[in-house]
Design an enzyme around this catalytic site. Structure first.
Site, short mmCIF file in Angstrom:
data_model
loop_
_atom_site.label_atom_id
_atom_site.label_comp_id
_atom_site.label_asym_id
_atom_site.label_seq_id
_atom_site.Cartn_x
_atom_site.Cartn_y
_atom_site.Cartn_z
N SER A 109 66.00 32.44 -2.26
CA SER A 109 66.97 31.59 -2.96
C SER A 109 66.87 31.82 -4.47
O SER A 109 67.12 32.93 -4.93
CB SER A 109 66.73 30.13 -2.56
OG SER A 109 67.82 29.31 -2.91
N ASP B 209 73.79 29.74 6.59
CA ASP B 209 73.13 29.63 5.29
C ASP B 209 74.10 29.20 4.20
O ASP B 209 75.27 29.61 4.19
CB ASP B 209 72.55 31.01 4.93
CG ASP B 209 71.35 30.94 4.02
OD1 ASP B 209 71.32 30.09 3.13
OD2 ASP B 209 70.45 31.78 4.21
N HIS C 126 69.31 28.13 5.74
CA HIS C 126 68.68 28.62 4.51
C HIS C 126 67.18 28.88 4.64
O HIS C 126 66.57 29.40 3.71
CB HIS C 126 68.94 27.60 3.40
CG HIS C 126 68.77 28.13 2.01
ND1 HIS C 126 69.42 29.26 1.54
CD2 HIS C 126 68.01 27.69 0.96
CE1 HIS C 126 69.08 29.47 0.27
NE2 HIS C 126 68.23 28.54 -0.09
#
Length: 292
Positions: free
Chosen positions: A102, A240, A267
């Site tokens: 991320s 996601d 995610h």
């Protein structure tokens, strides 16, 4: 399994690290956690990779187990890039694979664009390489949420009440669908929130995943992704918030990059499809080490 922990000095303070060894002689893997302002804790699921190599984590300054200086001027991308280089130097990681998750991919891409030596491969897990594109993807995903959730989020953001209980509850419904689909959430995810630093998150990103108001608001490295010259793997979940079509697009901009989509994940595929995630990453690291 041998585990060591400690602190290293970086610009602005000291950061905490954790090293996991199990006798493997592969090139070490350095893991960059998401956030900004979160901790490495859920990513300890990658300990299983230590069969072939050392795995190293660190909590970025201001979050997790690291020092928390009261200095808002430290919460800038360029300082975190500098910090990454300092951690590598202090831990003597001359050759290294780096996996970012991320916001960790924002940090990873920015670091790679400084042309550091010794990076054997890069893994972009649920990448955020363009804040504007991320925001657009979240708007699209929000439109698929129940109308009452959308209404609360829209009203709270318009009125500046994003610290309200109803806003937090509405965003949690979104997170259950696009951040972690396990029910209930693993305890490690809950604990990670207690180790986070919301001031850093708010300063650099914003009040939620889909409300980008911080100093990363204009961040977009896509025009320079073609400059990344290390073997690169892009990963994300089918559900996601780092949308699959965007992840595939990013991978198309990096020379000879590969991608993999985890069909039952959002995610956190390293938790949601742990065995498959570990197998995919392990195979890629091995392949990168043994390229002619």
């Amino acid at each position: 399994m041998e585990i060591s922990k400690g602190f290293v000095k970086v610009t602005g303070g000291e950061v905490w690290y954790r090293r996991v060894k199990n006798g493997g002689n592969g090139i070490p893997l350095l893991v960059l956690h998401g956030g900004p302002g979160n901790s490495h804790l859920p990513l300890e699921a990658l300990d299983v990779l230590n069969e072939h190599r050392e795995v190293i984590y660190y909590d970025q300054l201001g979050s997790g187990y690291s020092q928390r200086p009261d200095n808002p001027n430290l919460w800038r991308l360029d300082r975190f890039v500098e910090e990454l280089g300092q951690v590598r130097k202090e831990l003597r990681l001359e050759e290294v694979h780096i996996l970012g998750h991320s916001w960790g991919t924002t940090l990873l891409s920015s670091y790679l664009l400084t042309s550091p030596n010794g990076v054997k491969s890069a893994v972009f897990s649920s990448p955020c390489l363009s804040a504007p594109r991320w925001a657009d993807d979240q708007k699209r995903l929000l439109k698929e949420m129940p109308s009452e959730v959308q209404a609360i989020i829209d009203r709270s953001e318009a009125e500046g009440t994003t610290d309200s209980k109803e806003y937090k509850e509405a965003t949690q419904e979104y997170y259950k669908k696009h951040v972690c689909r396990l029910d209930p959430w693993p305890e490690v995810m809950k604990k990670a929130f207690t180790l986070g630093n919301s001031d850093i998150y708010l300063s650099m990103w914003g009040p939620s995943e889909f409300c980008v108001t911080g100093n990363l608001k204009e961040y977009d490295c896509t025009p320079r992704l073609h400059e990344i010259n290390v073997p690169s793997l892009f990963l994300c979940g089918r559900y996601d918030e780092a949308a699959p079509d965007t992840t595939i697009y990013f991978s198309s901009l990096v020379p000879e990059a590969k991608y993999h989509i985890f069909e039952e994940s959002s995610h956190t595929p390293y938790l949601e499809q742990h065995e498959e995630y570990a197998a995919v990453v392990s195979a890629y690291l091995h392949e990168s080490e043994h390229k002619a």
